[in-house]
Design a protein around this motif. Sequence first.
Motif, mmCIF file in Angstrom:
data_model
loop_
_atom_site.group_PDB
_atom_site.id
_atom_site.type_symbol
_atom_site.label_atom_id
_atom_site.label_comp_id
_atom_site.label_asym_id
_atom_site.label_seq_id
_atom_site.Cartn_x
_atom_site.Cartn_y
_atom_site.Cartn_z
ATOM 1 N N ALA A 204 9.683 -2.553 -8.490
ATOM 2 C CA ALA A 204 8.226 -2.901 -8.625
ATOM 3 C C ALA A 204 7.061 -2.255 -7.859
ATOM 4 O O ALA A 204 6.031 -1.650 -8.305
ATOM 5 N N ARG A 205 7.409 -2.169 -6.351
ATOM 6 C CA ARG A 205 6.597 -1.834 -5.448
ATOM 7 C C ARG A 205 6.389 -0.166 -5.540
ATOM 8 O O ARG A 205 5.387 0.529 -5.606
ATOM 9 N N ALA A 206 7.600 0.438 -6.051
ATOM 10 C CA ALA A 206 7.462 1.955 -6.066
ATOM 11 C C ALA A 206 6.927 2.273 -7.240
ATOM 12 O O ALA A 206 5.812 3.352 -7.303
ATOM 13 N N ALA A 207 6.853 1.587 -8.233
ATOM 14 C CA ALA A 207 6.325 1.937 -9.651
ATOM 15 C C ALA A 207 4.703 1.518 -9.536
ATOM 16 O O ALA A 207 3.874 2.408 -10.020
ATOM 17 N N HIS B 74 10.396 -8.980 -10.873
ATOM 18 C CA HIS B 74 9.602 -9.165 -9.949
ATOM 19 C C HIS B 74 8.151 -8.378 -10.434
ATOM 20 O O HIS B 74 8.216 -7.317 -10.837
ATOM 21 N N ALA B 75 7.285 -9.179 -9.921
ATOM 22 C CA ALA B 75 5.577 -8.256 -10.148
ATOM 23 C C ALA B 75 5.266 -7.833 -8.947
ATOM 24 O O ALA B 75 5.441 -8.331 -7.520
ATOM 25 N N ALA B 76 4.737 -6.555 -8.964
ATOM 26 C CA ALA B 76 3.974 -5.831 -7.892
ATOM 27 C C ALA B 76 2.501 -5.556 -8.455
ATOM 28 O O ALA B 76 2.647 -5.081 -9.674
ATOM 29 N N PHE B 77 1.544 -5.837 -7.501
ATOM 30 C CA PHE B 77 0.228 -5.622 -8.099
ATOM 31 C C PHE B 77 -0.377 -4.207 -7.635
ATOM 32 O O PHE B 77 0.104 -3.896 -6.394
ATOM 33 N N VAL B 78 -0.975 -3.666 -8.577
ATOM 34 C CA VAL B 78 -1.752 -2.316 -8.197
ATOM 35 C C VAL B 78 -3.065 -2.791 -7.707
ATOM 36 O O VAL B 78 -3.875 -3.366 -8.454
ATOM 37 N N GLU C 54 2.973 2.173 -6.937
ATOM 38 C CA GLU C 54 2.254 3.258 -6.329
ATOM 39 C C GLU C 54 2.139 4.287 -7.189
ATOM 40 O O GLU C 54 1.362 5.458 -7.325
ATOM 41 N N ALA C 55 2.876 4.352 -8.532
ATOM 42 C CA ALA C 55 2.819 5.315 -9.402
ATOM 43 C C ALA C 55 1.932 5.208 -10.624
ATOM 44 O O ALA C 55 1.719 6.332 -11.283
ATOM 45 N N VAL C 56 1.246 4.074 -10.480
ATOM 46 C CA VAL C 56 0.332 3.949 -11.511
ATOM 47 C C VAL C 56 -0.981 4.580 -11.192
ATOM 48 O O VAL C 56 -1.574 4.537 -9.724
#
Lengths: 266, 158, 779
Positions: free
Chosen positions: C125-128, C36-40, C130-132
């Motif tokens: 993915a979403r949690a990560a 899954h992709a989550a965008f920053v 947020e960590a970028v």
Amino acid sequence: MYEVNYHRATSVEEAAALFAKAGDAKFVAGGQTLIPTMKQHLAAPSDLVDLRHITALKGITVSGGQVTIGAGTTHAEVAGSAQLRSACAAICDLAGHIGDPAVRHMGTLGGSIANNDPAADYPAAMVALNAAIRTNKRTLAAEDFFTGLFETALEADEIIVSVSFQAPAKCAYAKFPNPASRYAMAGVFVARGTDGSVRVGVTGAGSSGVFRHSGMERALAANWSTGALDNVSVDENMMLSDIHGDAAYRANLVKVMAKRAVAAAG
Amino acid sequence: MATVTLTVNGKKVSGEVEDRTLLVQFLRENLNLTGTHVGCDTSQCGACVVHMDGKAIKSCTTLAVQAAGSAITTIEGLADGTQLHPVQAAFREHHGLQCGFCTPGMIMTAVDMINRHKANGSKLDEKTIRAELEGNICRCTGYHNIVRAIEAANAAMA
Amino acid sequence: MGMEGIGARVKRKEDQRFITGKGRYTDDFRMPGMHHAAFVRSPHAHARVRSIDKSKAEAMPGVIAVLDGRQLTGDGIGNLICGWMIHSRDGSPMKMGAWSAIATERVRYVGDAAAVVIADSQARARAAAEAVVIDYEVLAAVVDPVAAMQAGAPQLHTEAPNNLIYDWEIGDAKAVDAALASAAHVTEIEIHNNRLVPNAMEPRAALASYDAAEDHFTLYTTSQNPHVARLVLSAFYQVAPEHKLRVIAPDVGGGFGSKIYIYPEEIVCLWASKRTGVPVKWTAERSESFLADAHGRDHVTRARIGFDANHRITGFKVDTVANLGGYMSLFSSCVPTYLYATLLSGQYDIANIHCNVKAVYTNTAPVDAYRGAGRPEATFVVERIMETAARELGLDPAELRRKNFIRSFPHQTPVIMAYDAGDYDATLEAALKAADYAGFAARRAEAEKRGRKRGIGLSCYIEACGIAPSAAVGSLGAGVGLWESAEVRVNPVGTIEILTGSHSHGQGHETTFAQLIAERFGLPVANVSVLHGDTDKVQFGMGTYGSRSGAVGMSAIHKALDKVEAKAKKIAAHLMEADEGDIVIENGEVKVAGTDKKLGWHEVCLAAYTAHNLPAGMEPGLKETAFYDPANFTFPAGAYVCEVEVDPDTGTTQIVQFVAADDFGVIINPMIVEGQVHGGIAQGIGQALLENAVYNADGQLVTASYMDYAMPRADDLPSFKLSTHVTVCPNNPLGMKGCGEAGAIGSPPALINAITNAIGNNNLAMPASPSRVWAAMHA
């Protein structure tokens, strides 16, 4: 949603014990506010203690004008209670317009007042009805319970058990919903006690959350009629202002809703 | 992780899920019941409505673990075999759907609405139907034909 | 026709799957190994990206990649483009700034993608994401398009000084100025056509997979036009050559224009699937849709119209500033120009029109076509100024319109369009009659007694659909042709598959298109399948938007059916030893006219495939393809009447009656057409009464969820009274005009005209929220 540990309690004592053992726990009842808040990462409890299966928190009793509603009673149950309607129809009507039908099947009175959303409906009723809010530790008057935006006197580990009030002689709630969220932009609960005393609770409009309007209370105590409110002023400085309406508009709504509530109460 | 056991569309099912798993995710991902949809993240659109113990709820605002032990009905479980539920049939008959995305939630809400009003003997007129649809958003139909469909289904279920 | 031919209210074939929960939308698909992709996304409206620290995110459980814009461009992925060239009045080409699918140096609106995380679950993915940690140098932002053109405003793209993309004009400015100078009366208005968020109920989604063995990509995506997506992904974004990329748009949950465009997320999922070696899925959350879907409208307009002593329009001058957001979306440039200013003649005979449009960059989400696309904006200007003029002149608004209607066709306007057919008196009279216009005064008086302010408003709209004649749009700057294609495959047993380049995302093509077969051959629609939305199945197509699938898409099917019919008749004539000209096909039979000789349709079809006995030299099979390029736009038109009651205490507007009288040309399925009008009107009412995308001065989207963006709900709307009045479109074989956008185009001015009539103050902005109406009543 961040990771969370779920615990289901079947009694208030078990809920308190589960809470005490957990790290940064929160109680969840219907979850209709907490779950969306967690989904948006705006709340991140380590543990959830589920109160929905505690029988002792459910139910409505009416006895000699004294009304008690269990904190775990859903909005749909409040709205649909014939017994409660005969004692205090306004609270049934109020509950029947919270959220939407699916939300009302899950959301509870206790959850609503514990959250004290400044645009929620129940706080106006609790204040106007001079309700006593009983927790597993103490009993608080509604006015002492609601302390600010999303703030209450509840301690973190405190569980609301029930609310009680004496059914007034007359009461009604009038709400002007926000066109988007459908929460109250102004909601006014008026109650006239059997002794003639009047309490007016206002939600949605105030910049500090629910409040009583003493000017309206005095005017209505002297003369219970919509006309009595004509010369009462609502302080714009106390009102919220946002894209949906400025303070002047909200001040107007408070007065209009108060009149409509008085008219509905009869 | 938790093992949740519940009854879905009349069948007992269990699955291993994280505690944070929403009921809608459990239905869609564990059970492959993809008829229940997610259209918003603020519990307002109603695309996710299912029945829990006979009452309409929003499955995007309920954890799977909260639903453990309950009986869930989804859009896939509404028809009796090949016999459509009267509400399903009415949505087709009255063109109460276009893109179909909000439709499962609309139909589940409509079934609950009709059942409740029949149970308490209150009238389900157009104004009431529109008010009852507060928690379901449709972007295609303008609601006109959804209202017609619910009126017709309500009459058919008399 | 048969029971299911042209004009029949056939129930929809596609409904069975939707009402039983068996629709297949992009997010319903899963693949083995899928991640899954989550965008920053940028929290700032305007900022320079100083550095990106991925280390913490990369170390999180389930994360397989954290990717940024430099990696994207480093792999040769091209910038997003705007596919319609507009030239400024000085002859210079539009000034397009670079748009990378993931920002490389600068972010230009809140929600602009700055990095992407690929992980084994959506939650991880979403949690990560947020960590970028991105170090931004926050820059001054501008969200107001007029302010953006002023000296000293923050500059978005070096290519576009003063944020000006183009300064375009149409019409004869001198002639209009002269007409206004000598007019007996001039009416002037200033309006803001409010910004909208399309809000198809299915959020956008993409699922990309890369097959290394075949060097081949597959993309499931929420698209209104999968072939255009493949073309653009190949030709401009360099993702893969077309024959190595299959694009599938399965069931799509509404589009309204917002799913025309090829978005950064689709590009990134494809690229990431190759880079990571796993299928990558992204599904928008609604809050992401608010930030990152192309928005609609957002025009600031000043208009002046002149009348002679007989109340005939002498000149019309319109100056518009169009906010295109932070980047130029795929078709953004044509919306405020050729889809807007060319409709400013409305239903009226106007000799002189001039329009100047300045398109501007601001630190907001890109703006592109949304249901109606330019035509609602034009109609709002025309119908608000006509109503205002009638009030100023003391005329019945219906009468002022009648005095200026075009009554002779074809009619060449001064702004390119040549209207081919219409009867504007007919639709206006029908609408006024259905609304009991004559009885309004009595209703208003009755409402007054109840303490309500009652008002009535008209809108006579015209639109240009059937987009579009390829050579014409090519000459105006379009980067593509706007024909459509169809293939009709007749199977040996006589059943039929129609393959179309149109795409249905609610419009009911599977039913309506099948009705052409019922009409032509008398076969039941149950014997017909309509296939669309898969570049591996369908030859090519330009997709569905601009109310084009009927007038253009069905015309292509009509052409292919001509070929099928001709061949089937040749075969039947040969088999029955008859003259080809004597063969008729009806009710599923192929007959020799004037005899009792006949064959079943299926027998002719089987003969085509057994090929045992075909005319000399004929190829076996019965399958034909056609490409149809329209000869002109089509011009649906109509009249809407809205009646409201306003609560003076709260400013709340209740729509007590809404009447629509439309001319869509020939109608295939009235049930489906009515549904399109209902939905369009609801969206138009939404714009006029409820919806508003609001950015604050810092560029934060204030209305970023349904908590603040008011979507029309069932209790906001009335039931609608509809009627249709046919003038046949002479420019396509079926005589169709199109119906998908009319409701959204015609309804906003009708509603605002009604409210302003009710409250006696003409100065009211959209959306006419209770607070605004209340304020206008107390102004």
